[in-house]
Design an enzyme around this catalytic site. Sequence first.
Site, PDB file in Angstrom:
ATOM      1  N   ASP A 147      37.309  22.026  34.778  1.00 18.97           N
ATOM      2  CA  ASP A 147      38.576  22.750  34.807  1.00 18.97           C
ATOM      3  C   ASP A 147      39.482  22.126  33.754  1.00 18.97           C
ATOM      4  OD1 ASP A 147      40.998  23.952  35.464  1.00 18.97           O
ATOM      5  OD2 ASP A 147      41.269  22.808  37.317  1.00 18.97           O
ATOM      6  N   GLU A 207      48.670  23.852  31.069  1.00 20.51           N
ATOM      7  CA  GLU A 207      48.372  24.640  32.264  1.00 20.51           C
ATOM      8  C   GLU A 207      48.455  23.815  33.527  1.00 20.51           C
ATOM      9  OE1 GLU A 207      46.055  26.635  35.451  1.00 20.51           O
ATOM     10  OE2 GLU A 207      45.774  24.640  34.553  1.00 20.51           O
ATOM     11  N   GLU A 208      47.976  22.580  33.477  1.00 21.91           N
ATOM     12  CA  GLU A 208      47.906  21.763  34.688  1.00 21.91           C
ATOM     13  C   GLU A 208      49.289  21.385  35.224  1.00 21.91           C
ATOM     14  OE1 GLU A 208      45.461  21.436  36.477  1.00 21.91           O
ATOM     15  OE2 GLU A 208      43.621  21.420  35.307  1.00 21.91           O
ATOM     16  N   HIS A 216      39.457  19.309  40.774  1.00 21.40           N
ATOM     17  CA  HIS A 216      40.380  18.184  40.604  1.00 21.40           C
ATOM     18  C   HIS A 216      39.778  16.850  41.042  1.00 21.40           C
ATOM     19  CE1 HIS A 216      44.438  20.465  40.058  1.00 21.40           C
ATOM     20  NE2 HIS A 216      43.446  21.003  39.371  1.00 21.40           N
ATOM     21  N   HIS A 258      42.376  26.663  29.107  1.00 19.20           N
ATOM     22  CA  HIS A 258      43.239  25.520  28.794  1.00 19.20           C
ATOM     23  C   HIS A 258      42.452  24.244  28.528  1.00 19.20           C
ATOM     24  CE1 HIS A 258      43.189  23.526  32.856  1.00 19.20           C
ATOM     25  NE2 HIS A 258      43.006  24.755  33.303  1.00 19.20           N
TER      26      HIS A 258
END
Length: 342
Positions: free
Chosen positions: A184, A218-219, A319, A67
């Site tokens: 990420d 996605e997040e 994150h 993503h």
Amino acid sequence: MKQNVEYTLEQLKKLTSIDSPSGFTDEAAKYTANVLKELGFDATLTKKGCVVCCLGGEGEPLCLAAHLDTLGGVVSSIKGNGNLRISSVGGLSASSTEGENCRIYTRSGKVYEGVMQLDDASVHVNGEANKLVRSFANMEVLLDEVVSSKEDTKKLGIENGNFVCFDPRTTVTKSGYIKSRFLDDKLSVAMLLALAKDVADGKYALKRKVYLFITVYEEVGHGAKAGMPMDVEEILSVDMGCVGEGLECTERQVSICAKDSGGPYDYSVTKALADLAEANGVDFAIDVYPYYGSDAEAALAAGYNVKHGLIGAGVYASHCYERSHVDGVKNTLDLLELYIKA
């Protein structure tokens, strides 16, 4: 493989330079599709904004999903002093944003800079500053503009709903550590672009049909719930591998996820990946992620009838300001190549 890793790092730096929190991903998606087109593939954008690309091959279609969307924020209110409150996009950690530079995108196309701070952040003035728990309710974006009121800020064209994007601060150390926000999952997207380049360069043949599916929500939980090619039989999420206390994976390995918050991944897929890694000297770890979800699970929740798995380079401090290593990239690329080549 050295060129493979170098290309990954080159693409990572380009991808992280394009702000793309969930809901604000058009430029990143267009860039990714254009890279694939330049490699000779037919890359398309779905109505939702995801990138779909077939790398070739025949039979048992496999979807490699990663993503492009990241964490970030939107302006939720403009304070009386002209500073901004934000609402987080995805699971952004408020404490990790303190002192971070950011950009505010207005509807008119103007972009302003700012910095995230605790309310009344000066410790020489606020004696409680070091004791306070950081949250988006007591933190604010200070604009790098001369403003002192809500009206001043609104005159700039800044309003509620404007996206707030944090500086990724991407760097690679001499010792091979990769440090950046949004590894990420832009590190995985960069690796899939490197994989596509190897296929385009004819470095190996594919043993099955392989799609790339680069998602953009996605997040916030629904990245792969729509848009995946309907003939896919298996989805392998290439996302960050968890590194932390109680887990075996390090930043220098490829992580194979056996189970996360959504439940176990398909055992036949997990076993095949682990067996390949073990037989070919790929440095890997198998772990259970305690707080995690993926595009593969989103696809299953949407009703796709597919097997599913998850791998990724080990990433620490997810994150927040994240860290991985070039060895983790190499091991992930090695395992991906083994899984798709004839």
